[in-house]
Design a protein around this motif. Structure first.
Motif, PDB file in Angstrom:
ATOM      1  N   UNK A 228       0.913  -1.392   0.298  1.00 18.60           N
ATOM      2  CA  UNK A 228      -0.134   0.163  -0.441  1.00 18.60           C
ATOM      3  C   UNK A 228       1.499   0.992  -0.321  1.00 18.60           C
ATOM      4  N   UNK A 229       1.958   0.987   0.583  1.00 18.83           N
ATOM      5  CA  UNK A 229       3.327   2.658   1.296  1.00 18.83           C
ATOM      6  C   UNK A 229       3.590   3.192  -0.850  1.00 18.83           C
ATOM      7  N   UNK A 230       3.950   1.268  -0.851  1.00 22.14           N
ATOM      8  CA  UNK A 230       4.573   1.704  -1.780  1.00 22.14           C
ATOM      9  C   UNK A 230       3.472   2.186  -4.119  1.00 22.14           C
ATOM     10  N   UNK A 231       2.564   1.144  -3.586  1.00 22.00           N
ATOM     11  CA  UNK A 231       1.292   2.696  -4.362  1.00 22.00           C
ATOM     12  C   UNK A 231       1.122   3.239  -4.052  1.00 22.00           C
ATOM     13  N   UNK A 232       0.881   3.898  -2.869  1.00 16.78           N
ATOM     14  CA  UNK A 232       0.881   5.339  -2.412  1.00 16.78           C
ATOM     15  C   UNK A 232       2.209   6.378  -3.112  1.00 16.78           C
ATOM     16  N   UNK A 233       3.408   5.634  -2.994  1.00 17.43           N
ATOM     17  CA  UNK A 233       4.857   6.428  -3.931  1.00 17.43           C
ATOM     18  C   UNK A 233       4.181   6.684  -5.391  1.00 17.43           C
ATOM     19  N   UNK A 234       3.706   5.411  -5.926  1.00 16.86           N
ATOM     20  CA  UNK A 234       3.966   5.623  -7.113  1.00 16.86           C
ATOM     21  C   UNK A 234       1.920   6.295  -7.430  1.00 16.86           C
ATOM     22  N   UNK A 235       1.117   7.038  -6.699  1.00 19.58           N
ATOM     23  CA  UNK A 235       0.122   8.083  -6.937  1.00 19.58           C
ATOM     24  C   UNK A 235       1.062   9.058  -6.884  1.00 19.58           C
ATOM     25  N   UNK A 236       1.809   9.085  -6.126  1.00 23.90           N
ATOM     26  CA  UNK A 236       2.738  10.775  -5.950  1.00 23.90           C
ATOM     27  C   UNK A 236       2.774  11.489  -7.093  1.00 23.90           C
ATOM     28  N   UNK A 237       3.870   9.778  -7.735  1.00 25.60           N
ATOM     29  CA  UNK A 237       4.471  10.503  -8.834  1.00 25.60           C
ATOM     30  C   UNK A 237       3.856  10.436  -9.730  1.00 25.60           C
ATOM     31  N   UNK A 238       2.802   9.827 -10.403  1.00 27.27           N
ATOM     32  CA  UNK A 238       2.163   9.272 -11.406  1.00 27.27           C
ATOM     33  C   UNK A 238       0.906  10.897 -11.386  1.00 27.27           C
ATOM     34  N   UNK A 239       0.355  11.528 -10.151  1.00 26.26           N
ATOM     35  CA  UNK A 239      -0.038  12.714  -9.958  1.00 26.26           C
ATOM     36  C   UNK A 239       0.683  13.814 -10.716  1.00 26.26           C
ATOM     37  N   UNK A 240       2.140  13.744 -10.569  1.00 28.57           N
ATOM     38  CA  UNK A 240       3.093  15.452 -10.944  1.00 28.57           C
ATOM     39  C   UNK A 240       2.462  15.228 -12.683  1.00 28.57           C
ATOM     40  N   UNK A 241       2.405  14.059 -13.261  1.00 25.85           N
ATOM     41  CA  UNK A 241       2.036  13.967 -14.779  1.00 25.85           C
ATOM     42  C   UNK A 241       0.083  13.837 -14.920  1.00 25.85           C
ATOM     43  N   UNK A 242      -0.262  13.953 -13.624  1.00 25.72           N
ATOM     44  CA  UNK A 242      -1.855  14.167 -14.043  1.00 25.72           C
ATOM     45  C   UNK A 242      -2.580  13.221 -13.902  1.00 25.72           C
ATOM     46  N   UNK A 243      -2.071  12.321 -13.401  1.00 22.50           N
ATOM     47  CA  UNK A 243      -2.875  10.768 -13.767  1.00 22.50           C
ATOM     48  C   UNK A 243      -3.303  10.982 -12.104  1.00 22.50           C
ATOM     49  N   UNK A 244      -4.225   9.906 -11.616  1.00 24.99           N
ATOM     50  CA  UNK A 244      -4.906   9.192 -10.893  1.00 24.99           C
ATOM     51  C   UNK A 244      -5.046   7.693 -10.941  1.00 24.99           C
ATOM     52  N   UNK A 245      -5.035   6.984 -10.061  1.00 27.04           N
ATOM     53  CA  UNK A 245      -4.821   5.459  -9.709  1.00 27.04           C
ATOM     54  C   UNK A 245      -6.189   5.353  -9.448  1.00 27.04           C
ATOM     55  N   UNK A 246      -6.899   4.744 -10.592  1.00 24.90           N
ATOM     56  CA  UNK A 246      -8.205   3.836 -10.263  1.00 24.90           C
ATOM     57  C   UNK A 246      -7.908   2.008  -9.754  1.00 24.90           C
ATOM     58  N   UNK A 247      -8.296   2.097  -9.038  1.00 24.94           N
ATOM     59  CA  UNK A 247      -8.469   1.134  -8.294  1.00 24.94           C
ATOM     60  C   UNK A 247      -9.555  -1.063  -8.740  1.00 24.94           C
ATOM     61  N   UNK A 248      -9.489  -1.150  -8.988  1.00 27.52           N
ATOM     62  CA  UNK A 248     -10.619  -2.138  -9.408  1.00 27.52           C
ATOM     63  C   UNK A 248     -10.776  -3.297  -7.820  1.00 27.52           C
ATOM     64  N   UNK A 249      -9.162  -3.167  -8.179  1.00 23.82           N
ATOM     65  CA  UNK A 249      -9.492  -4.755  -6.551  1.00 23.82           C
ATOM     66  C   UNK A 249      -8.037  -5.192  -6.474  1.00 23.82           C
ATOM     67  N   UNK A 250      -8.049  -5.692  -4.732  1.00 18.78           N
ATOM     68  CA  UNK A 250      -7.119  -5.807  -4.158  1.00 18.78           C
ATOM     69  C   UNK A 250      -6.970  -6.997  -3.720  1.00 18.78           C
ATOM     70  N   UNK A 251      -7.297  -6.788  -2.476  1.00 20.01           N
ATOM     71  CA  UNK A 251      -7.135  -8.263  -1.572  1.00 20.01           C
ATOM     72  C   UNK A 251      -8.265  -9.138  -1.836  1.00 20.01           C
ATOM     73  N   UNK A 252      -8.514 -10.477  -2.001  1.00 23.49           N
ATOM     74  CA  UNK A 252      -9.452 -11.097  -2.479  1.00 23.49           C
ATOM     75  C   UNK A 252      -9.278 -12.144  -1.385  1.00 23.49           C
TER      76      UNK A 252
END
Length: 368
Positions: A228-252
């Motif tokens: 989850x923390x790694x995903x948060x870091x990815x969102x921070x970098x993608x946010x600089x490019x104008x993208x947000x993460x759209x989650x379809x599934x995680x723990x199942x």
């Protein structure tokens, strides 16, 4: 089946009535127009009819499968050309697919565009020139009329093998496989708490999924804390490019994996996890996701919709538009930089690197 490492292969459409393998253009080339196994240097090239597909694979001398790829219906005409170059070209019908070997030894999709920047499927002259003369005219005609095919429209659907309620009742009573060894303690994090730019679009909580019915009891998503923390870091970098993460599934929960497997027709079992072994989703270390535009709030254009069971969903599938390729690459680069691993047959699926360190779990969302 999917492309990975191999001495280069080219598949093309062969003319109807081609009965024999044509003379080789180069001593190191291998031409094949029917199922069988053939020497490709130290490796073995095998082409076999497998159900409603033709299966092409290359196995290295040490037993590793370095290439796997599907080729439409086995009744169609096709030709395979193996070459020692650093590229792989493949075709079924008039479609052309290309991969190039990179520094890490893996093949990456080659985007084929014309001078005007439009996607095309023209075979490069260097490869076209190697074809037998009897094939070239038909191949050229097929390429002249070829057009990039659109991605499948709407969500992919399968007809469940039995009523979902019946399968779910059985799955809830079943037990996950026993595991041996030491595992890290589970610490699942609600992904809605990571970053306001991370949005949820949990398809299995509604009917917009490959089964067409709700499977989850609530629209939530979790990952183990490091993931989850790694995903948060990815969102921070993608946010600089104008993208947000759209989650379809995680723990199942494990029982859901059993529902998917039991409800899915056998011919699609390669796309759903085997409950006897469990899923990385069951360990809280896999995430299915896409991107959306932070300014408009709308999902970006990707090669297919979520949970598409066709080869168009392969992570290196080359028959996509430039925008789709760029968006897919942006997602993959951001997640791989933070320790996630992509899988070859689903552009939206990423596994966290430490997934083996966590146990299979079966807790319902409401119990977390």
């Amino acid at each position: 089946m999917r492309p990975r490492r191999v001495a280069a292969i080219l598949m093309t459409t062969a003319v109807a009535g081609l009965l024999a393998i044509a003379p080789l253009a180069r001593a190191s080339d291998v031409l094949v127009d029917r199922p069988g196994s053939h020497a490709l240097g130290d490796a073995t090239l095998t082409v076999a009819a497998a159900g409603d597909l033709v299966d092409l694979r290359v196995v290295e001398a040490d037993g590793r499968e370095s290439l796997g790829f599907d080729l439409r219906a086995p009744g169609s005409r096709w030709l395979v050309l193996g070459s020692p170059s650093g590229e792989v070209w493949a075709s079924g019908g008039a479609d052309v697919f290309g991969w190039r070997r990179e520094a890490d030894g893996l093949y990456r999709a080659i985007e084929i565009i014309d001078a005007g920047g439009r996607p095309t499927r023209r075979l490069p002259d260097a490869f076209f020139d190697r074809l037998p003369a009897a094939v070239k005219a038909n191949w050229a005609e097929a390429q002249a009329t070829a057009r990039p095919g659109p991605a499948p429209a709407g969500p992919f659907r399968v007809t469940p093998t039995r009523p979902i309620d019946e399968i779910r009742a059985e799955a809830i009573q079943a037990r996950p496989p026993a595991e041996e060894g030491e595992f890290l303690e589970s610490d699942l994090v609600d992904l809605e708490t990571l970053d306001p730019r991370v949005k949820l679009d949990i398809r299995y909580a509604g009917d917009d999924n490959f089964l067409g019915v709700p499977v989850y009891t609530s629209a939530r998503a979790f990952l183990q804390r490091p993931a989850a923390e790694a995903l948060k870091r990815a969102q921070a970098k993608l946010g600089e490019r104008g993208f947000g993460l759209l989650i379809h599934d995680g723990y199942r929960p494990w029982y859901v994996t059993k529902v998917f497997r039991e409800a899915t027709p056998p011919k699609y079992h390669g796309f759903v996890a085997d409950p006897a072994r469990g899923s990385r989703h069951n360990r809280g270390c896999a995430v299915d996701l896409s991107l959306y535009d932070l300014e408009t709030g709308k999902p970006v254009d990707m090669p297919t919709g979520y949970d598409d069971f066709s080869r168009c969903a392969f992570s290196d599938y080359p028959g996509v538009t430039r925008a789709q390729a760029a968006n897919r690459a942006a997602l993959r680069e951001a997640l791989e930089a933070e320790g996630f691993l992509h899988i070859p047959n689903e552009w939206w699926h990423f596994d966290y690197k430490d997934w083996k360190r966590y146990p299979i779990q079966n807790a319902a969302f409401e119990d977390l």
